[in-house]
Design a protein around this motif. Structure first.
Motif, PDB file in Angstrom:
ATOM      1  N   PHE A  79     -23.855 -24.780  26.802  1.00 57.16           N
ATOM      2  CA  PHE A  79     -22.361 -24.618  26.930  1.00 57.16           C
ATOM      3  C   PHE A  79     -21.963 -25.041  28.304  1.00 57.16           C
ATOM      4  O   PHE A  79     -22.296 -24.648  29.297  1.00 57.16           O
ATOM      5  N   ASN A  80     -20.726 -25.736  28.367  1.00 55.64           N
ATOM      6  CA  ASN A  80     -20.008 -25.833  29.510  1.00 55.64           C
ATOM      7  C   ASN A  80     -19.552 -24.630  30.128  1.00 55.64           C
ATOM      8  O   ASN A  80     -18.767 -23.670  29.326  1.00 55.64           O
ATOM      9  N   THR A  81     -19.775 -24.120  31.202  1.00 54.51           N
ATOM     10  CA  THR A  81     -19.385 -22.961  31.912  1.00 54.51           C
ATOM     11  C   THR A  81     -17.968 -22.751  31.984  1.00 54.51           C
ATOM     12  O   THR A  81     -17.439 -21.670  31.773  1.00 54.51           O
ATOM     13  N   GLN A 123     -17.515 -25.318  25.603  1.00 48.59           N
ATOM     14  CA  GLN A 123     -17.920 -26.433  24.746  1.00 48.59           C
ATOM     15  C   GLN A 123     -19.307 -26.612  24.764  1.00 48.59           C
ATOM     16  O   GLN A 123     -20.205 -26.520  25.535  1.00 48.59           O
ATOM     17  N   GLU A 124     -19.994 -26.801  23.426  1.00 45.42           N
ATOM     18  CA  GLU A 124     -21.380 -27.108  23.244  1.00 45.42           C
ATOM     19  C   GLU A 124     -21.736 -28.254  24.266  1.00 45.42           C
ATOM     20  O   GLU A 124     -21.117 -29.515  23.515  1.00 45.42           O
ATOM     21  N   LEU A 125     -22.572 -28.401  24.958  1.00 42.69           N
ATOM     22  CA  LEU A 125     -23.116 -29.750  25.620  1.00 42.69           C
ATOM     23  C   LEU A 125     -24.578 -30.367  24.749  1.00 42.69           C
ATOM     24  O   LEU A 125     -24.569 -31.453  24.842  1.00 42.69           O
ATOM     25  N   TRP A 126     -25.339 -29.250  24.254  1.00 40.52           N
ATOM     26  CA  TRP A 126     -26.654 -30.044  23.471  1.00 40.52           C
ATOM     27  C   TRP A 126     -27.190 -28.937  22.702  1.00 40.52           C
ATOM     28  O   TRP A 126     -26.670 -27.615  22.940  1.00 40.52           O
ATOM     29  N   ASN A 127     -27.700 -28.962  21.600  1.00 46.42           N
ATOM     30  CA  ASN A 127     -28.114 -28.246  20.837  1.00 46.42           C
ATOM     31  C   ASN A 127     -29.373 -28.964  20.027  1.00 46.42           C
ATOM     32  O   ASN A 127     -29.110 -29.506  19.144  1.00 46.42           O
ATOM     33  N   VAL A 167     -34.647 -24.995  31.324  1.00 44.18           N
ATOM     34  CA  VAL A 167     -34.617 -23.546  30.406  1.00 44.18           C
ATOM     35  C   VAL A 167     -35.832 -23.167  29.787  1.00 44.18           C
ATOM     36  O   VAL A 167     -36.438 -24.276  29.128  1.00 44.18           O
ATOM     37  N   TYR A 168     -36.335 -22.248  29.890  1.00 43.78           N
ATOM     38  CA  TYR A 168     -37.707 -21.632  29.417  1.00 43.78           C
ATOM     39  C   TYR A 168     -37.282 -20.969  27.843  1.00 43.78           C
ATOM     40  O   TYR A 168     -36.691 -19.681  28.066  1.00 43.78           O
ATOM     41  N   ASN A 225     -34.792 -29.600  29.699  1.00 43.89           N
ATOM     42  CA  ASN A 225     -34.045 -29.844  30.922  1.00 43.89           C
ATOM     43  C   ASN A 225     -32.452 -29.180  30.444  1.00 43.89           C
ATOM     44  O   ASN A 225     -31.862 -29.193  29.434  1.00 43.89           O
ATOM     45  N   ALA A 226     -32.043 -28.384  31.457  1.00 38.55           N
ATOM     46  CA  ALA A 226     -30.937 -27.634  31.084  1.00 38.55           C
ATOM     47  C   ALA A 226     -29.590 -28.319  31.108  1.00 38.55           C
ATOM     48  O   ALA A 226     -28.467 -28.190  30.289  1.00 38.55           O
ATOM     49  N   ASN A 227     -29.459 -29.632  31.590  1.00 43.05           N
ATOM     50  CA  ASN A 227     -28.370 -30.383  31.225  1.00 43.05           C
ATOM     51  C   ASN A 227     -28.294 -31.491  30.063  1.00 43.05           C
ATOM     52  O   ASN A 227     -27.243 -31.702  29.512  1.00 43.05           O
ATOM     53  N   THR A 228     -29.587 -31.623  29.671  1.00 45.03           N
ATOM     54  CA  THR A 228     -29.524 -32.561  28.473  1.00 45.03           C
ATOM     55  C   THR A 228     -30.149 -31.941  27.110  1.00 45.03           C
ATOM     56  O   THR A 228     -29.941 -32.395  26.163  1.00 45.03           O
TER      57      THR A 228
END
Length: 170
Positions: free
Chosen positions: A1-3, A7-11, A31-32, A47-50
Protein backbone atom coordinates in the motif's frame (compact mmCIF):
# COMPACT_ATOMS: atom_id res chain seq x y z
CA UNK A 1 0.00 0.00 0.00
CA UNK A 2 1.04 3.58 -0.61
CA UNK A 3 1.99 4.94 2.83
CA UNK A 4 0.49 8.37 2.08
CA UNK A 5 -2.74 7.49 0.27
CA UNK A 6 -3.41 3.89 1.37
CA UNK A 7 -3.85 2.91 -2.30
CA UNK A 8 -2.99 -0.71 -3.08
CA UNK A 9 0.26 -0.91 -5.07
CA UNK A 10 0.41 -4.65 -5.67
CA UNK A 11 -1.33 -7.85 -4.66
CA UNK A 12 0.33 -10.99 -5.99
CA UNK A 13 -2.14 -13.71 -6.89
CA UNK A 14 -1.23 -17.17 -5.64
CA UNK A 15 -2.91 -20.56 -6.03
CA UNK A 16 -4.73 -20.18 -2.69
CA UNK A 17 -6.22 -17.16 -0.93
CA UNK A 18 -8.05 -16.31 2.27
CA UNK A 19 -7.18 -17.35 5.81
CA UNK A 20 -3.60 -17.40 6.98
CA UNK A 21 -2.11 -14.22 8.30
CA UNK A 22 1.35 -14.98 9.67
CA UNK A 23 3.40 -11.90 10.52
CA UNK A 24 5.30 -10.57 7.48
CA UNK A 25 8.67 -8.87 7.95
CA UNK A 26 10.16 -6.10 5.78
CA UNK A 27 13.94 -5.72 5.45
CA UNK A 28 16.09 -3.88 2.90
CA UNK A 29 13.31 -3.45 0.32
CA UNK A 30 12.11 -7.04 0.61
CA UNK A 31 8.98 -8.53 2.23
CA UNK A 32 9.35 -11.91 3.92
CA UNK A 33 5.95 -13.68 3.86
CA UNK A 34 5.50 -17.08 5.54
CA UNK A 35 2.02 -17.85 4.19
CA UNK A 36 3.24 -19.57 1.07
CA UNK A 37 1.21 -22.22 -0.69
CA UNK A 38 1.93 -24.17 -3.86
CA UNK A 39 5.68 -23.63 -3.46
CA UNK A 40 8.53 -25.81 -2.22
CA UNK A 41 9.14 -23.45 0.73
CA UNK A 42 6.85 -22.15 3.47
CA UNK A 43 7.86 -18.56 2.74
CA UNK A 44 8.49 -16.17 -0.11
CA UNK A 45 10.74 -13.14 -0.40
CA UNK A 46 8.97 -10.44 -2.42
CA UNK A 47 10.22 -7.15 -3.83
CA UNK A 48 8.59 -4.53 -1.58
CA UNK A 49 7.99 -2.13 -4.50
CA UNK A 50 6.56 -4.54 -7.07
CA UNK A 51 5.48 -7.71 -5.23
CA UNK A 52 7.62 -9.79 -7.58
CA UNK A 53 8.86 -13.07 -6.10
CA UNK A 54 12.62 -13.05 -5.50
CA UNK A 55 13.06 -16.51 -3.93
CA UNK A 56 11.66 -18.83 -1.30
CA UNK A 57 12.73 -19.42 2.28
CA UNK A 58 11.75 -21.62 5.23
CA UNK A 59 11.06 -20.25 8.71
CA UNK A 60 8.61 -21.29 11.41
CA UNK A 61 8.79 -17.89 13.15
CA UNK A 62 9.10 -14.30 11.94
CA UNK A 63 12.70 -13.83 10.79
CA UNK A 64 15.12 -11.28 12.22
CA UNK A 65 17.97 -9.55 10.42
CA UNK A 66 21.56 -8.64 11.27
CA UNK A 67 22.82 -6.54 8.33
CA UNK A 68 22.88 -8.92 5.34
CA UNK A 69 22.20 -11.91 7.57
CA UNK A 70 18.65 -13.32 7.74
CA UNK A 71 17.82 -15.43 10.79
CA UNK A 72 15.34 -18.23 10.12
CA UNK A 73 14.14 -20.73 12.74
CA UNK A 74 12.96 -24.03 11.31
CA UNK A 75 12.36 -27.34 13.10
CA UNK A 76 14.21 -26.16 16.22
CA UNK A 77 17.34 -24.99 14.41
CA UNK A 78 18.32 -21.36 13.80
CA UNK A 79 19.97 -20.69 10.44
CA UNK A 80 21.99 -17.67 9.38
CA UNK A 81 21.30 -17.04 5.68
CA UNK A 82 22.80 -14.48 3.31
CA UNK A 83 19.94 -12.15 2.30
CA UNK A 84 21.31 -11.61 -1.21
CA UNK A 85 22.07 -15.19 -2.28
CA UNK A 86 19.87 -17.24 0.06
CA UNK A 87 22.93 -19.33 1.00
CA UNK A 88 22.93 -20.88 4.49
CA UNK A 89 26.08 -19.62 6.24
CA UNK A 90 25.66 -21.37 9.60
CA UNK A 91 23.18 -23.21 11.80
CA UNK A 92 22.66 -23.44 15.57
CA UNK A 93 20.51 -26.06 17.28
CA UNK A 94 21.21 -25.19 20.93
CA UNK A 95 19.65 -27.92 23.07
CA UNK A 96 17.40 -29.07 20.21
CA UNK A 97 14.31 -27.22 21.45
CA UNK A 98 14.63 -23.69 20.07
CA UNK A 99 11.16 -22.12 19.97
CA UNK A 100 11.15 -18.32 20.02
CA UNK A 101 11.53 -15.94 17.13
CA UNK A 102 15.11 -14.63 17.06
CA UNK A 103 15.86 -11.08 18.23
CA UNK A 104 18.98 -8.99 17.55
CA UNK A 105 20.06 -6.53 20.25
CA UNK A 106 23.42 -4.71 20.42
CA UNK A 107 25.20 -7.06 18.00
CA UNK A 108 23.90 -10.20 19.78
CA UNK A 109 21.34 -12.67 18.45
CA UNK A 110 18.98 -14.01 21.13
CA UNK A 111 16.88 -17.16 20.81
CA UNK A 112 14.88 -19.07 23.45
CA UNK A 113 14.24 -22.76 24.01
CA UNK A 114 11.39 -24.86 25.36
CA UNK A 115 13.84 -25.97 28.09
CA UNK A 116 13.95 -22.40 29.42
CA UNK A 117 17.42 -21.72 28.07
CA UNK A 118 18.05 -18.34 26.49
CA UNK A 119 21.01 -18.22 24.11
CA UNK A 120 23.13 -15.32 22.88
CA UNK A 121 25.00 -15.78 19.60
CA UNK A 122 27.38 -13.65 17.58
CA UNK A 123 26.85 -12.94 13.87
CA UNK A 124 28.81 -16.11 13.00
CA UNK A 125 26.30 -18.26 14.89
CA UNK A 126 28.68 -19.03 17.75
CA UNK A 127 27.20 -19.20 21.25
CA UNK A 128 28.63 -16.41 23.39
CA UNK A 129 26.18 -16.54 26.32
CA UNK A 130 23.35 -18.57 27.80
CA UNK A 131 21.19 -18.68 30.90
CA UNK A 132 18.21 -20.62 32.16
CA UNK A 133 15.26 -18.27 32.75
CA UNK A 134 13.48 -20.76 35.02
CA UNK A 135 10.57 -21.80 32.81
CA UNK A 136 9.96 -22.90 29.20
CA UNK A 137 10.04 -20.13 26.58
CA UNK A 138 6.93 -20.74 24.45
CA UNK A 139 6.74 -20.37 20.69
CA UNK A 140 4.91 -17.47 19.10
CA UNK A 141 1.34 -18.50 18.25
CA UNK A 142 0.09 -16.69 15.15
CA UNK A 143 -2.97 -18.87 14.49
CA UNK A 144 -5.08 -18.91 17.63
CA UNK A 145 -6.90 -16.15 19.50
CA UNK A 146 -4.49 -16.20 22.43
CA UNK A 147 -1.85 -13.77 23.58
CA UNK A 148 1.14 -13.78 21.24
CA UNK A 149 4.49 -13.63 23.03
CA UNK A 150 8.02 -12.98 21.94
CA UNK A 151 11.37 -11.71 23.14
CA UNK A 152 11.57 -7.93 23.46
CA UNK A 153 14.17 -5.26 24.12
CA UNK A 154 14.26 -1.59 25.03
CA UNK A 155 15.59 0.89 27.54
CA UNK A 156 18.65 -1.32 28.23
CA UNK A 157 16.52 -4.38 29.01
CA UNK A 158 16.08 -7.75 27.32
CA UNK A 159 12.62 -9.08 28.22
CA UNK A 160 11.85 -12.80 28.04
CA UNK A 161 8.26 -14.00 28.51
CA UNK A 162 8.04 -17.61 29.66
CA UNK A 163 5.13 -19.90 30.46
CA UNK A 164 5.06 -18.72 34.09
CA UNK A 165 7.38 -15.73 34.62
CA UNK A 166 8.55 -12.59 32.87
CA UNK A 167 12.35 -12.36 33.05
CA UNK A 168 14.26 -9.14 32.35
CA UNK A 169 18.01 -8.80 31.85
CA UNK A 170 19.88 -5.49 31.93
Amino acid sequence: FNTLTGQELWNPSRCCSGGGGKTPVVHAGQVYVRDSYCTQTNGLVLNANTGTTIRGFNSDRPPAFFGDLALFLQNGTLRGVNTQSGQVLWSFAGDGGLTSAPLVVNQTIYIGSSSGTLYGLNSSGQQIWSTNVGAPIPPTDEFNAILTTGLGAGDRLLVVPTETVLAAYG
